[in-house]
Design an enzyme around this catalytic site. Structure first.
Site, PDB file in Angstrom:
ATOM      1  N   ASP A 145     -27.972 -66.406-100.046  1.00 20.74           N
ATOM      2  CA  ASP A 145     -28.797 -66.104-101.202  1.00 20.74           C
ATOM      3  C   ASP A 145     -30.152 -65.627-100.681  1.00 20.74           C
ATOM      4  O   ASP A 145     -30.493 -65.864 -99.517  1.00 20.74           O
ATOM      5  CB  ASP A 145     -28.951 -67.368-102.057  1.00 20.74           C
ATOM      6  N   ASP A 157     -33.589 -65.349-102.843  1.00 19.47           N
ATOM      7  CA  ASP A 157     -34.795 -65.957-103.397  1.00 19.47           C
ATOM      8  C   ASP A 157     -34.902 -67.434-103.051  1.00 19.47           C
ATOM      9  O   ASP A 157     -34.014 -68.240-103.380  1.00 19.47           O
ATOM     10  CB  ASP A 157     -34.825 -65.788-104.916  1.00 19.47           C
ATOM     11  N   LYS A 179     -21.400 -64.176-108.251  1.00 22.42           N
ATOM     12  CA  LYS A 179     -21.542 -64.159-106.795  1.00 22.42           C
ATOM     13  C   LYS A 179     -20.236 -64.577-106.126  1.00 22.42           C
ATOM     14  O   LYS A 179     -19.806 -63.985-105.133  1.00 22.42           O
ATOM     15  CB  LYS A 179     -22.667 -65.098-106.353  1.00 22.42           C
TER      16      LYS A 179
END
Length: 298
Positions: free
Chosen positions: A51, A53, A203
């Site tokens: 990921d 962020d 995702k």
């Protein structure tokens, strides 16, 4: 004569010393983990998924993008003020309804409508240099490099626009990126999404599709995230790792014996991270919603 006193270095402030110590400890811990892992033989069916962020980068990448575009007069403060308030209310209070979610999705990337793909990619490079490069967590970067050094491929998996995700991946020397795809016609953005935001279950679907195409065994793969929302992605792989986790993910990771790596400094930073994530998301969503409203008005 010049007094020797003027040439004496000023003593470092306690806050600076603590910050240096934290960075030194972070780098040392990451290096030790990398050295241990490098003794593992390469496995062509394994890979790593990160990921972005608050996992690879401090803060929200779309927030940094939106701020950079704002500075380049893509939109005004007045355009987004009301939308930011509404987004903040929903995100911080945790009150969402289907209509609000649908509006958020439809306006998520509307602030780039009418601009070209080439323009966003060029500005994205500039914005990475000015606002993102120094926010990369050294510890997470070391973990990604560890996988590369083992001969594994490494992908970013993020809800951020694919153009920005690809820039980050390329600058870090990673294999590639999967991100939210904005529709464009003849190289010009329409402001609509292709499908949906690459978030949560999306995702996991993207990773499963990639694994099938690349011949990966997900039980041999690793995934890294800070968010409880990424449990679908983390639950796919044999080696899930919580990086700078939110409280829910930290609790889940401990219950299931997952590794936890926190590169933030102290409890205050952790608390600030939770709030800033909500506010950054509010601003990013507000930017999109505000510009969408302005375009509809015109």
């Amino acid at each position: 004569m010049t007094s020797p006193e003027k040439h004496r270095r000023q003593p470092a402030r306690p806050a600076d010393l603590r910050r240096r110590s934290a960075l030194a400890g972070e780098a040392a811990a990451a290096s030790a983990e990398v050295e241990t892992a490098l003794s593992t033989p390469a496995d062509p069916t394994s890979a790593a998924f990160f990921d972005v962020d608050n996992t690879v980068m401090q803060g929200a990448s779309i927030f940094h993008l939106a701020r950079g575009l704002y500075r380049r007069q893509f939109f005004t403060t007045r355009d987004i003020a009301d939308a930011v308030y509404k987004q903040a209310y929903f995100r911080i209070r945790g009150v969402e309804d289907p209509e609000h979610i649908a509006q958020t999705r439809s306006s998520a990337l509307s602030f780039i409508a009418g601009h070209t793909v080439a323009e966003l990619e060029e500005l994205g490079e500039e914005i990475f240099d000015e606002a993102m490069a120094h926010r990369i967590w050294p510890g997470t970067r070391a973990l990604a490099q560890m996988h590369l050094d083992q001969g594994q491929r490494v992908w970013l998996v993020t809800a951020a626009p694919i153009e920005i995700a690809s820039i980050i991946a390329r600058r870090l020397g990673l294999t590639g990126a999967m991100g939210t795809v904005a529709e464009h016609v003849d190289g010009v953005y329409t402001g609509q999404l292709v499908g949906d935001l690459l978030h949560g279950p999306a995702k996991a679907e993207a990773i499963k599709s990639l694994a099938a195409r690349e011949g990966l065994d997900l039980s041999h793969c690793s995934a890294y995230s800070d968010s409880y929302n990424d449990l679908p992605m983390l639950g796919l792989v044999g080696d899930p790792v919580a990086i700078n986790p939110d409280p829910q993910l930290r609790s889940h990771a401990r219950q299931h014996g997952w590794r936890v790596r926190d590169y933030r400094t102290g409890r205050k930073a952790a608390r600030i991270g939770v709030l800033s994530g909500a506010v950054a998301g509010a601003l990013a969503g507000g930017v999109a919603a505000g510009v969408s409203a302005r375009r509809r008005h015109h």
